[in-house]
Design a protein around this motif. Structure first.
Motif, mmCIF file in Angstrom:
data_model
loop_
_atom_site.group_PDB
_atom_site.id
_atom_site.type_symbol
_atom_site.label_atom_id
_atom_site.label_comp_id
_atom_site.label_asym_id
_atom_site.label_seq_id
_atom_site.Cartn_x
_atom_site.Cartn_y
_atom_site.Cartn_z
ATOM 1 N N VAL A 73 0.862 -1.181 0.000
ATOM 2 C CA VAL A 73 0.000 0.000 0.000
ATOM 3 C C VAL A 73 0.897 1.229 0.000
ATOM 4 C CG1 VAL A 73 -1.839 1.261 1.167
ATOM 5 C CG2 VAL A 73 -1.750 -1.238 1.330
ATOM 6 N N LEU A 74 0.715 2.090 -0.994
ATOM 7 C CA LEU A 74 1.526 3.302 -1.046
ATOM 8 C C LEU A 74 0.708 4.482 -1.545
ATOM 9 C CD1 LEU A 74 2.361 3.860 -4.254
ATOM 10 C CD2 LEU A 74 3.945 2.003 -3.796
ATOM 11 N N GLY A 75 1.235 5.653 -1.290
ATOM 12 C CA GLY A 75 0.601 6.902 -1.695
ATOM 13 C C GLY A 75 0.192 7.708 -0.464
ATOM 14 N N PRO A 76 0.172 9.028 -0.623
ATOM 15 C CA PRO A 76 0.406 9.797 -1.837
ATOM 16 C C PRO A 76 1.885 9.894 -2.220
ATOM 17 C CG PRO A 76 0.005 11.277 -0.007
ATOM 18 C CD PRO A 76 -0.226 9.886 0.511
ATOM 19 N N LEU A 77 2.106 10.431 -3.428
ATOM 20 C CA LEU A 77 3.435 10.581 -4.015
ATOM 21 C C LEU A 77 3.611 12.034 -4.422
ATOM 22 C CD1 LEU A 77 6.003 9.538 -5.660
ATOM 23 C CD2 LEU A 77 4.394 9.131 -7.534
ATOM 24 N N TYR A 78 4.784 12.628 -4.111
ATOM 25 C CA TYR A 78 5.044 14.019 -4.445
ATOM 26 C C TYR A 78 6.408 14.153 -5.106
ATOM 27 C CZ TYR A 78 0.969 15.025 -1.669
ATOM 28 O OH TYR A 78 -0.324 15.047 -1.201
ATOM 29 N N LEU A 79 6.456 14.954 -6.169
ATOM 30 C CA LEU A 79 7.690 15.204 -6.918
ATOM 31 C C LEU A 79 8.178 16.617 -6.595
ATOM 32 C CD1 LEU A 79 6.571 13.829 -10.406
ATOM 33 C CD2 LEU A 79 7.461 12.565 -8.430
ATOM 34 N N PHE A 80 9.452 16.721 -6.210
ATOM 35 C CA PHE A 80 10.014 17.988 -5.766
ATOM 36 C C PHE A 80 11.036 18.543 -6.746
ATOM 37 C CE2 PHE A 80 8.672 15.981 -1.769
ATOM 38 C CZ PHE A 80 7.949 17.012 -1.191
ATOM 39 N N GLU A 81 11.178 19.845 -6.704
ATOM 40 C CA GLU A 81 12.106 20.542 -7.590
ATOM 41 C C GLU A 81 13.564 20.299 -7.195
ATOM 42 O OE1 GLU A 81 12.219 24.983 -9.447
ATOM 43 O OE2 GLU A 81 12.050 24.847 -7.266
ATOM 44 N N LYS A 82 13.858 20.287 -5.925
ATOM 45 C CA LYS A 82 15.246 20.203 -5.481
ATOM 46 C C LYS A 82 15.766 18.768 -5.491
ATOM 47 C CE LYS A 82 15.366 24.286 -2.466
ATOM 48 N NZ LYS A 82 15.633 24.753 -1.081
ATOM 49 N N ALA A 83 17.072 18.636 -5.647
ATOM 50 C CA ALA A 83 17.714 17.329 -5.613
ATOM 51 C C ALA A 83 17.697 16.769 -4.204
ATOM 52 C CB ALA A 83 19.157 17.438 -6.111
ATOM 53 N N SER A 84 17.752 15.454 -4.099
ATOM 54 C CA SER A 84 17.874 14.809 -2.805
ATOM 55 C C SER A 84 19.158 15.258 -2.126
ATOM 56 C CB SER A 84 17.892 13.289 -2.991
ATOM 57 O OG SER A 84 18.369 12.645 -1.815
ATOM 58 N N PRO A 85 19.111 15.574 -0.834
ATOM 59 C CA PRO A 85 20.336 15.957 -0.125
ATOM 60 C C PRO A 85 21.313 14.800 -0.017
ATOM 61 C CG PRO A 85 18.514 15.708 1.418
ATOM 62 C CD PRO A 85 17.925 15.623 0.037
ATOM 63 N N LEU A 86 20.903 13.594 -0.394
ATOM 64 C CA LEU A 86 21.786 12.436 -0.351
ATOM 65 C C LEU A 86 22.541 12.248 -1.658
ATOM 66 C CD1 LEU A 86 19.332 9.969 1.430
ATOM 67 C CD2 LEU A 86 21.140 11.342 2.452
ATOM 68 N N GLN A 87 22.216 13.023 -2.694
ATOM 69 C CA GLN A 87 22.945 12.947 -3.947
ATOM 70 C C GLN A 87 24.251 13.721 -3.839
ATOM 71 O OE1 GLN A 87 19.139 14.018 -6.194
ATOM 72 N NE2 GLN A 87 20.359 13.021 -7.787
ATOM 73 N N PRO A 88 25.312 13.257 -4.490
ATOM 74 C CA PRO A 88 26.623 13.915 -4.372
ATOM 75 C C PRO A 88 26.584 15.392 -4.714
ATOM 76 C CG PRO A 88 26.856 11.785 -5.442
ATOM 77 C CD PRO A 88 25.376 12.029 -5.283
ATOM 78 N N GLN A 89 25.892 15.771 -5.805
ATOM 79 C CA GLN A 89 25.879 17.177 -6.191
ATOM 80 C C GLN A 89 25.153 18.022 -5.157
ATOM 81 O OE1 GLN A 89 24.463 14.691 -7.765
ATOM 82 N NE2 GLN A 89 22.616 15.232 -8.930
ATOM 83 N N ALA A 145 5.347 22.463 -15.044
ATOM 84 C CA ALA A 145 6.434 22.092 -15.944
ATOM 85 C C ALA A 145 7.775 22.455 -15.319
ATOM 86 C CB ALA A 145 6.257 22.788 -17.293
ATOM 87 N N GLY A 146 8.713 21.551 -15.402
ATOM 88 C CA GLY A 146 10.030 21.790 -14.824
ATOM 89 C C GLY A 146 10.713 20.481 -14.504
ATOM 90 N N VAL A 147 11.936 20.566 -14.020
ATOM 91 C CA VAL A 147 12.721 19.379 -13.719
ATOM 92 C C VAL A 147 12.537 18.988 -12.252
ATOM 93 C CG1 VAL A 147 15.028 18.359 -13.660
ATOM 94 C CG2 VAL A 147 14.417 19.970 -15.479
ATOM 95 N N ALA A 148 11.971 17.805 -12.017
ATOM 96 C CA ALA A 148 11.842 17.260 -10.659
ATOM 97 C C ALA A 148 13.073 16.403 -10.371
ATOM 98 C CB ALA A 148 10.576 16.430 -10.540
#
Length: 277
Positions: A73-89, A145-148
């Motif tokens: 069972v999953l949801g809700p789902l949300y897409l964010f503009e900022k990168a994950s703080p766990l990503q190297p960049q 519209a934009g990059v999630a």
């Protein structure tokens, strides 16, 4: 009488949904934001590396696992503009902010993910094995519209809103069954996980994605069950009775490992598929 569980879910959904609406209103017509869009949202089970069948994989501890039941069972789902703080960049950017502080305020910012660019605001029972790795379309989502670059989702017990669809979960958040084999040892197993409130213990945050959201595209949340079994030690389970699946309880190492791994940021990922033609 409204239960604390339903109140918590509603508050979480309304808060994030409000952030999306605010982002559309604040940025949809400005030079700093994207236009309002709708796009399809779906679910898919990812294949493990080197495999051609969903639900079949070899763990890092050497166990060959074949799932016969996998429902979530999953949801809700949300897409964010900022990168994950766990990503190297993102980590480098945060370090730069500490060394050279600058202003990054924006009225649409929400949590650590910034603006909400898209959402699926309902819950669903997902059978990971039903479609053989093909995507299941849930419906359409409003968005910007934009990059999630990151996503957040909830794992939860089935609510009344699911109706008869939720009956198959028997009140649990996740049901798994299958067989784990290593050398001459074969362990048939069944396992149920529960993710009750508070909402902080149900959220899967900081999932890295890269989705250039646009009109009429398709965003697919990919569930990665092979990652859930990282570090599992089936050799620490009692030997099951001949022909009977072993009920893997909360006191076991396997259950504890799965409970942690299913809520890790790398237990899910996402893919954007632009509309063909």
């Amino acid at each position: 009488m409204t239960s604390p569980l339903r109140h918590t879910r509603r508050a979480f959904t309304l808060l994030l949904g409000g952030a999306l609406a605010a982002g559309v209103n604040a940025c949809g017509l400005s030079g700093t934001g994207g236009r309002s869009i709708t796009f399809r949202v779906g679910l898919r089970t990812a294949l493990a590396p080197g495999e051609d069948t969903v639900g079949v994989f070899t763990t890092d501890t050497g166990w060959r696992v074949e799932l016969t039941t996998a429902r979530l069972v999953l949801g809700p789902l949300y897409l964010f503009e900022k990168a994950s703080p766990l990503q190297p960049q993102a980590l480098l950017r945060r370090l730069g902010d500490v060394l050279l502080p600058t202003a990054h305020a924006h009225e649409g910012d929400f949590f650590s993910g910034g603006r909400v660019l898209g959402e699926w605001d309902r819950e669903v029972v997902f059978d990971l094995l039903a479609d053989g790795g093909q995507a299941r379309v849930l419906g359409r989502s409003p968005g910007i519209a934009g990059v999630a670059r990151s996503l957040s989702l909830l794992l939860r017990p089935p609510s009344r809103a699911l109706g008869v669809e939720g009956d198959v979960m028997e009140g649990h958040s996740l049901l798994l069954a299958g067989t784990a084999t290593r050398e001459a040892v074969r362990v048939p197993f069944r396992l149920a996980l529960d993710f009750p409130p508070p909402v902080e213990l149900q959220r899967v945050d900081f999932v890295p994605i890269l989705a250039d959201l646009d009109e009429e595209g398709f965003f697919v949340l990919e569930v990665q069950p092979h990652r859930w079994f990282t570090g599992t030690r089936f050799d620490r389970l009692p030997v099951p009775a001949e022909g009977s699946p072993l009920e893997v309880g909360p006191e076991t190492q396997v259950h504890r490992a799965l409970s942690v791994n299913v809520r890790r940021f790398d237990a899910f990922t996402g893919a954007w598929e632009p509309q063909e033609g």
